[in-house]
Design a protein around this motif. Structure first.
Motif, short mmCIF file in Angstrom:
data_model
loop_
_atom_site.label_atom_id
_atom_site.label_comp_id
_atom_site.label_asym_id
_atom_site.label_seq_id
_atom_site.Cartn_x
_atom_site.Cartn_y
_atom_site.Cartn_z
N LYS A 242 2.43 9.02 -10.80
CA LYS A 242 1.69 10.34 -11.80
C LYS A 242 0.03 9.07 -11.36
CE LYS A 242 0.02 11.40 -15.93
NZ LYS A 242 0.27 11.66 -17.71
N HIS A 243 0.23 7.95 -10.67
CA HIS A 243 -0.83 7.27 -11.13
C HIS A 243 -1.74 6.31 -9.55
CE1 HIS A 243 0.40 6.28 -15.47
NE2 HIS A 243 -1.32 6.88 -15.43
N ARG A 244 -0.46 6.19 -8.87
CA ARG A 244 -0.99 5.56 -7.13
C ARG A 244 -0.15 6.99 -6.90
NH1 ARG A 244 -1.77 -0.55 -6.55
NH2 ARG A 244 -3.50 -0.93 -8.36
N PRO A 245 -0.28 8.15 -6.53
CA PRO A 245 0.75 8.74 -5.97
C PRO A 245 1.21 8.21 -4.64
CG PRO A 245 -1.58 10.31 -6.82
CD PRO A 245 -1.16 8.50 -7.38
N GLU A 246 -0.79 7.98 -4.22
CA GLU A 246 -0.65 7.29 -2.22
C GLU A 246 0.05 6.66 -1.94
OE1 GLU A 246 -3.20 4.87 -4.81
OE2 GLU A 246 -3.21 7.28 -4.69
N SER A 247 0.48 6.17 -2.70
CA SER A 247 1.29 4.57 -2.51
C SER A 247 3.01 5.24 -2.72
CB SER A 247 1.44 3.32 -3.27
OG SER A 247 1.43 4.28 -4.71
N VAL A 248 3.03 6.31 -2.53
CA VAL A 248 4.40 6.57 -2.82
C VAL A 248 5.19 7.75 -1.31
CG1 VAL A 248 6.77 7.61 -4.50
CG2 VAL A 248 4.50 6.07 -5.69
N VAL A 249 6.30 6.90 -0.80
CA VAL A 249 5.98 7.66 0.22
C VAL A 249 7.99 8.34 -0.28
CG1 VAL A 249 5.09 6.94 1.64
CG2 VAL A 249 7.27 5.87 2.15
N GLY A 250 8.93 7.12 -1.03
CA GLY A 250 9.98 7.74 -1.64
C GLY A 250 10.54 7.26 -2.92
N LEU A 251 11.10 7.67 -3.63
CA LEU A 251 11.67 7.84 -4.26
C LEU A 251 13.43 7.82 -4.62
CD1 LEU A 251 10.23 7.37 -7.81
CD2 LEU A 251 10.37 9.65 -7.71
N VAL A 252 14.12 6.57 -5.08
CA VAL A 252 15.20 6.91 -5.37
C VAL A 252 15.11 6.19 -6.98
CG1 VAL A 252 16.91 6.20 -5.07
CG2 VAL A 252 16.01 6.34 -3.22
N LEU A 253 15.61 7.44 -7.79
CA LEU A 253 16.58 7.17 -9.54
C LEU A 253 17.50 7.06 -9.26
CD1 LEU A 253 13.80 10.44 -10.03
CD2 LEU A 253 12.75 8.31 -9.96
N ASN A 254 17.53 5.79 -9.86
CA ASN A 254 19.30 5.81 -10.20
C ASN A 254 19.75 6.56 -11.81
OD1 ASN A 254 22.06 4.74 -10.30
ND2 ASN A 254 21.45 2.47 -10.95
N ASP A 255 20.34 6.73 -12.33
CA ASP A 255 20.74 7.38 -13.29
C ASP A 255 19.70 7.81 -14.20
OD1 ASP A 255 23.80 8.05 -14.07
OD2 ASP A 255 23.36 7.32 -15.77
N ARG B 97 0.96 -1.09 0.27
CA ARG B 97 0.58 -0.29 -0.45
C ARG B 97 0.51 1.51 0.04
NH1 ARG B 97 -2.68 -2.28 -2.03
NH2 ARG B 97 -4.83 -4.33 -1.17
N LYS B 98 2.05 1.37 0.86
CA LYS B 98 2.90 2.14 0.45
C LYS B 98 4.62 1.82 0.61
CE LYS B 98 0.04 5.23 3.20
NZ LYS B 98 -0.13 6.22 1.97
N ALA B 99 4.47 2.71 0.06
CA ALA B 99 6.42 2.08 -0.81
C ALA B 99 7.49 3.20 -0.64
CB ALA B 99 6.51 1.08 -1.78
#
Length: 288
Positions: free
Chosen positions: A118-131, A99-101
């Motif tokens: 974009k489609h499930r913003p409520e489920s995203v509590v952090g984001l690591v973008l690798n390159d 539910r949250k990640a």
């Protein structure tokens, strides 16, 4: 056991088996969901998964897209597309009750992570973008197109290390032979005759229509809309994410922190201790 990666297979909406690796059990902390690059398997994240689980006891989930790693190959190569793969990712999240990640996206995986935002913003509590970022450099895609789906005759692990060092070594001078062995073992599968790619070679066909002279997609609108903390990694020698594009990510979204991985290109392998620790600190500060 809780301290070991466990394989699990789930059905896609069209009947393919999707492979995942999971570490740990659901708990009050947000899970970490790792999304690989274009041709990469979930096992690329094994070292990161162990590092994060040992640090905080978080549940970590590694996903093989269709046609990669332990997942079924698709008989229709046109299904190796972002929309179809995104549907698979959401199906896995639902099946595993995520539910949250915190999403860790390596290259193409970062695009999938932005789609989840974009489609499930409520489920995203952090984001690591690798390159990967909203501004993708065409020269990096040209290089990927040149090697995807191709492999010379390789019979041994030592030959595999020589191959990948020759293919990528100029961009990765900081990577040791031991680390190349890890990368090569994830990239290839053993058969009695030879070593083969760990993905469906038909995946290369999605690059057939790529035109480096055409304008690249503009993903800034989706990126700026992200309302979760972001850690944007860039390989010092990356040809897919430029220094200017990397800096712009922090300028346009105040929730973004930047980190450069020295001596590596596209995309950092996420196995060196400073990078593992930087990701762990970022996740620890999220708290949830």
């Amino acid at each position: 056991m809780d301290g070991e990666l466990q394989s699990q297979f789930l059905l896609s909406s069209d009947g393919l088996l999707l492979h995942t690796l999971t570490l740990g059990q659901p708990n009050d902390l947000a899970a970490v969901v790792c999304l690989p690059g274009l041709t990469r398997p979930a096992r690329d994240f094994m070292i990161l998964a162990l590092h994060l689980h040992r640090a905080e006891g978080r549940r970590v989930i590694l996903i093989d897209y269709r046609g990669r790693g332990g997942s079924d190959w698709d008989p229709d190569w046109t299904h190796y597309s972002l929309p179809v793969e995104h549907g698979d990712v959401l199906r896995v999240l639902d099946a595993l009750n995520v539910r949250k990640a915190i999403f860790v996206g390596l290259s193409r995986g970062g695009l999938h992570a932005l789609m989840v935002c974009k489609h499930r913003p409520e489920s995203v509590v952090g984001l690591v973008l690798n390159d990967i970022g909203p501004q993708i450099e065409s020269q990096g895609l040209v290089r990927i197109k040149d090697y995807i789906g191709r492999l010379p005759l390789i019979r041994t692990a030592d030959e595999a290390v020589v191959h990948f060092k020759g293919l990528m070594g100029a961009h990765f001078p900081a990577v040791s032979d031991e680390d190349w062995r890890f990368y090569a073992s994830n990239s290839l599968n053993h058969t009695p005759e030879r070593m083969r790619l760990s993905y469906d070679p038909q995946l290369a066909r999605i690059m057939d229509s790529f035109d480096p002279t055409a304008p690249m997609p503009d993903l800034w609108e989706d990126y700026v809309a992200v309302r979760a903390p972001i850690l944007a990694l860039r390989g010092e020698n990356s040809d897919l994410l430029s220094p200017e594009g990397h800096a712009e990510m922090a300028r346009r979204n105040p929730l973004c922190q930047l980190h450069v991985v020295p001596g590596q290109g596209h995309a950092p392998l996420l196995i060196d201790t400073p990078t593992l620790d930087r990701i762990a600190v970022f996740i620890r500060k999220i708290g949830s």
